[in-house]
Motif scaffolding. Structure first.
Motif, mmCIF file in Angstrom:
data_model
loop_
_atom_site.group_PDB
_atom_site.id
_atom_site.type_symbol
_atom_site.label_atom_id
_atom_site.label_comp_id
_atom_site.label_asym_id
_atom_site.label_seq_id
_atom_site.Cartn_x
_atom_site.Cartn_y
_atom_site.Cartn_z
ATOM 1 N N ARG A 124 32.739 43.275 45.647
ATOM 2 C CA ARG A 124 31.473 42.791 46.349
ATOM 3 C C ARG A 124 30.248 42.912 45.545
ATOM 4 N NH1 ARG A 124 31.701 42.824 52.066
ATOM 5 N NH2 ARG A 124 33.805 43.711 52.864
ATOM 6 N N ALA A 125 30.314 43.671 44.634
ATOM 7 C CA ALA A 125 29.079 43.756 43.806
ATOM 8 C C ALA A 125 29.075 42.501 42.872
ATOM 9 C CB ALA A 125 29.037 44.984 42.974
ATOM 10 N N VAL A 126 30.082 42.045 42.243
ATOM 11 C CA VAL A 126 30.297 40.834 41.451
ATOM 12 C C VAL A 126 29.840 39.554 42.607
ATOM 13 C CG1 VAL A 126 31.752 39.264 40.104
ATOM 14 C CG2 VAL A 126 31.824 41.806 39.868
ATOM 15 N N LEU A 127 30.367 39.569 43.616
ATOM 16 C CA LEU A 127 30.468 38.338 44.411
ATOM 17 C C LEU A 127 29.025 38.264 45.210
ATOM 18 C CD1 LEU A 127 33.837 38.452 46.325
ATOM 19 C CD2 LEU A 127 33.161 36.907 44.478
ATOM 20 N N GLY A 128 28.441 39.441 45.271
ATOM 21 C CA GLY A 128 26.907 39.281 45.774
ATOM 22 C C GLY A 128 26.939 39.211 47.254
ATOM 23 N N ASP A 129 25.588 38.750 47.645
ATOM 24 C CA ASP A 129 25.446 38.533 49.122
ATOM 25 C C ASP A 129 26.197 37.730 49.820
ATOM 26 O OD1 ASP A 129 23.280 40.490 48.571
ATOM 27 O OD2 ASP A 129 21.615 38.868 48.568
ATOM 28 N N SER A 130 26.910 36.867 49.421
ATOM 29 C CA SER A 130 27.828 35.828 49.950
ATOM 30 C C SER A 130 28.831 36.493 50.759
ATOM 31 C CB SER A 130 28.398 34.776 49.142
ATOM 32 O OG SER A 130 29.204 35.379 48.000
ATOM 33 N N VAL A 131 29.184 37.599 50.528
ATOM 34 C CA VAL A 131 30.408 38.461 51.130
ATOM 35 C C VAL A 131 29.789 39.589 51.896
ATOM 36 C CG1 VAL A 131 32.112 37.695 49.711
ATOM 37 C CG2 VAL A 131 31.030 39.448 49.031
ATOM 38 N N ARG A 132 28.487 39.938 52.088
ATOM 39 C CA ARG A 132 27.986 41.192 52.462
ATOM 40 C C ARG A 132 28.493 41.504 53.817
ATOM 41 N NH1 ARG A 132 23.438 43.714 51.512
ATOM 42 N NH2 ARG A 132 22.395 41.857 50.281
ATOM 43 N N ASP A 133 28.782 40.628 54.806
ATOM 44 C CA ASP A 133 29.246 41.020 55.964
ATOM 45 C C ASP A 133 30.590 40.584 56.379
ATOM 46 O OD1 ASP A 133 26.690 42.030 56.894
ATOM 47 O OD2 ASP A 133 25.878 40.162 57.308
ATOM 48 N N LYS A 134 31.328 40.359 55.309
ATOM 49 C CA LYS A 134 32.630 39.509 55.109
ATOM 50 C C LYS A 134 33.895 40.850 55.247
ATOM 51 C CE LYS A 134 30.711 35.374 55.278
ATOM 52 N NZ LYS A 134 30.753 34.810 56.638
ATOM 53 N N SER A 135 34.795 40.507 55.785
ATOM 54 C CA SER A 135 35.765 41.474 55.906
ATOM 55 C C SER A 135 36.599 41.493 54.350
ATOM 56 C CB SER A 135 37.118 40.983 56.775
ATOM 57 O OG SER A 135 37.719 39.567 56.340
ATOM 58 N N GLU A 136 37.594 42.584 54.423
ATOM 59 C CA GLU A 136 38.189 42.880 53.115
ATOM 60 C C GLU A 136 38.954 41.567 52.563
ATOM 61 O OE1 GLU A 136 37.601 45.443 51.154
ATOM 62 O OE2 GLU A 136 35.853 46.201 52.574
ATOM 63 N N ALA A 137 39.763 41.016 53.671
ATOM 64 C CA ALA A 137 40.475 40.063 53.314
ATOM 65 C C ALA A 137 39.723 38.862 52.718
ATOM 66 C CB ALA A 137 41.273 39.397 54.632
ATOM 67 N N TYR A 138 38.557 38.512 53.360
ATOM 68 C CA TYR A 138 37.846 37.362 52.836
ATOM 69 C C TYR A 138 37.561 37.752 51.784
ATOM 70 C CZ TYR A 138 33.837 34.010 52.745
ATOM 71 O OH TYR A 138 33.034 32.775 52.239
ATOM 72 N N VAL A 139 36.777 39.057 51.275
ATOM 73 C CA VAL A 139 36.482 39.320 49.847
ATOM 74 C C VAL A 139 37.464 39.146 48.906
ATOM 75 C CG1 VAL A 139 35.626 41.345 48.468
ATOM 76 C CG2 VAL A 139 34.705 40.955 50.717
ATOM 77 N N ASP A 140 38.882 39.664 49.194
ATOM 78 C CA ASP A 140 39.852 39.599 48.292
ATOM 79 C C ASP A 140 40.314 37.938 48.043
ATOM 80 O OD1 ASP A 140 40.152 42.071 47.946
ATOM 81 O OD2 ASP A 140 41.805 42.170 49.654
ATOM 82 N N ALA A 141 40.096 37.154 49.004
ATOM 83 C CA ALA A 141 40.104 35.557 48.890
ATOM 84 C C ALA A 141 39.104 35.178 47.765
ATOM 85 C CB ALA A 141 40.364 34.899 50.142
ATOM 86 N N ALA A 142 37.731 35.586 48.086
ATOM 87 C CA ALA A 142 36.720 34.934 47.402
ATOM 88 C C ALA A 142 36.830 35.351 45.709
ATOM 89 C CB ALA A 142 35.320 35.308 48.068
ATOM 90 N N TRP A 143 37.272 36.792 45.617
ATOM 91 C CA TRP A 143 37.236 37.233 44.366
ATOM 92 C C TRP A 143 38.356 36.342 43.663
ATOM 93 C CZ3 TRP A 143 35.527 40.538 41.060
ATOM 94 C CH2 TRP A 143 36.185 41.094 39.861
ATOM 95 N N ASP A 144 39.588 36.009 44.331
ATOM 96 C CA ASP A 144 40.635 35.405 43.605
ATOM 97 C C ASP A 144 40.248 34.016 43.182
ATOM 98 O OD1 ASP A 144 42.493 37.535 44.035
ATOM 99 O OD2 ASP A 144 43.345 36.717 45.571
ATOM 100 N N LEU A 145 39.611 33.349 43.991
ATOM 101 C CA LEU A 145 39.037 32.018 43.770
ATOM 102 C C LEU A 145 37.977 31.958 42.691
ATOM 103 C CD1 LEU A 145 38.204 30.613 47.418
ATOM 104 C CD2 LEU A 145 40.013 29.715 45.814
ATOM 105 N N LYS A 146 37.035 32.896 42.402
ATOM 106 C CA LYS A 146 36.139 33.127 41.573
ATOM 107 C C LYS A 146 36.676 33.365 40.331
ATOM 108 C CE LYS A 146 31.581 35.097 40.490
ATOM 109 N NZ LYS A 146 30.882 34.136 40.607
ATOM 110 N N VAL A 147 37.903 34.056 40.206
ATOM 111 C CA VAL A 147 38.312 34.551 39.095
ATOM 112 C C VAL A 147 38.947 33.052 38.346
ATOM 113 C CG1 VAL A 147 40.310 35.563 37.849
ATOM 114 C CG2 VAL A 147 38.855 36.796 39.365
ATOM 115 N N ALA A 148 39.735 32.306 39.441
ATOM 116 C CA ALA A 148 40.516 31.234 39.107
ATOM 117 C C ALA A 148 39.397 29.839 38.641
ATOM 118 C CB ALA A 148 41.186 30.570 40.258
ATOM 119 N N ASP A 149 38.158 30.137 38.948
ATOM 120 C CA ASP A 149 37.182 29.124 38.765
ATOM 121 C C ASP A 149 36.351 29.399 37.282
ATOM 122 O OD1 ASP A 149 37.802 27.693 40.938
ATOM 123 O OD2 ASP A 149 36.003 28.376 42.036
#
Length: 372
Positions: free
Chosen positions: A307-332
């Motif tokens: 969440r610290a790396v992804l920032g405010d974009s995932v502030r109110d998101k679920s853990e599943a959403y955070v995990d998916a956003a993390w995987d995308l950020k790493v892939a990009d």
């Protein structure tokens, strides 16, 4: 209520006319044993069927003025008659008479007496030496303990003499008897106690469901043994109960420890799972540092780092959403800066094989290819 005691004639002598004269102990204080049917024939106190009833004769009752006076001028009989002796039947039952000089002798009542019947005197010579008082009294069913510590079931009061019987065996014991030696005039030896006489004085007591014939002394011994067995049985039962309690306590303690061990086992992570957790943690930290060199990872969970790396974009998101956003950020993260940072964080990467797919796979980056 009419009861019977027994004693013995002391220092007897035969007169010139052949009469037997003696000064005898005829009754005593203390506890004497009776059958329940003797003292409670109507079962008013529930003692009728009891084999032995311990009756206490207090000193104050035995030696009261009225009690002592009642044994003066009483008929002497040969065995107890089936009825109380009175003016209407004394001629049929009497073989002699007591005198009037009644006195206390220690724990006993002593009276002068004369036996005038030839057949009764012959029985005395043959060994029939003990005496038994026939008297009336009141029985108070009130259990207690004598001043000397003996237990009793009832107390005898208002003792009034009726007659004095010559018997083979008496309840008051061998001290209440007509002398210990044969008559001095005849030189007879001390008379033996015949077995026939002994059978006349036996009582029946039930022991473990079986009838047993024994003397008053035997009954007293049996009752004492019964009391000791009762105490022993209680002590054994108490010891068994204590043992069972100790065993139950130990079983409960063991069961408690088993539960604690199972709880500890659940809290222990096996080696393979621990390795996986370490590898996952290292991968998350490595990727986070590559994406944001200033990110703080110490003291934070994997989710908090993401969440610290992804920032405010995932502030109110679920853990599943955070995990998916993390995987995308790493892939990009395809630029060389990111790759270089990842390589610098993962010390297992060989400099000559920096872009090996397996290396990126171990770091959790599955979409990067060599030369990308």
């Amino acid at each position: 209520m009419q009861l019977f005691d027994a004693v013995t004639l002391g220092e007897p002598r035969l007169t010139r006319d052949g009469y037997l004269v003696a000064d005898a102990k005829i009754a005593r204080t203390g506890i004497q044993l009776y059958a329940g049917k003797e003292v409670d024939p109507e079962n008013k106190a529930g003692f009728r069927d009891k084999a032995v009833v311990r009756v206490f004769r207090p000193e104050a009752e035995v030696f009261s003025t009225d009690a002592l006076a009642s044994f003066a001028h009483r008929p002497v009989t040969n065995d107890h008659p089936a009825e109380a002796v009175s003016a209407s039947n004394w001629k049929a039952h009497s073989v002699g008479m007591t005198g009037n000089e009644i006195a206390r002798d220690g724990d006993f009542i002593r009276v002068p007496m004369v036996v005038m019947d030839q057949a009764a005197i012959a029985d005395w010579k043959a060994g029939k030496r003990e005496l038994s008082c026939g008297y009336e009294s009141k029985i108070v069913f009130d259990a207690g303990t004598t001043p000397t510590g003996e237990a009793y079931d009832a107390i005898q009061t208002d003792i009034r003499g009726n007659h004095l019987a010559i018997v083979a065996r008496g309840r008051a014991g061998s001290e209440c008897r007509i002398g210990d030696q044969g008559a001095p005039e005849t030189g007879e030896p001390k008379a033996p106690v015949h077995q026939g006489d002994r059978r006349m004085s036996l009582k029946t007591i039930t022991v473990d469901g079986l009838p047993v014939e024994t003397t008053d002394a035997g009954i007293a011994a049996i009752e004492k043994m019964r009391g000791l067995l009762t105490v022993s049985d209680k002590a054994l039962a108490d010891e068994k109960a204590a043992h069972e309690k100790t065993k139950a306590d130990k079983d409960a303690e063991a069961a408690k420890k088993d539960v604690e061990i199972e709880d500890l086992k659940k809290k222990v992570v096996d080696g393979a799972a621990l390795d996986a957790l370490v590898a996952d943690r290292a991968a998350v930290v490595t990727k986070a540092k590559a994406l944001d060199a200033n990110v703080v990872t110490d003291g934070k969970s994997n989710a908090e780092i993401k969440r610290a790396v992804l920032g405010d974009s995932v502030r109110d998101k679920s853990e599943a959403y955070v995990d998916a956003a993390w995987d995308l950020k790493v892939a990009d993260a395809k630029d060389d800066t990111v790759r270089q940072a990842i390589r610098s964080q993962d010390h297992s990467i060989n400099a000559s094989d920096a872009w090996n797919d397996n290396v990126f796979a171990s770091a959790g980056v599955t979409q990067l290819k060599k030369g990308a």
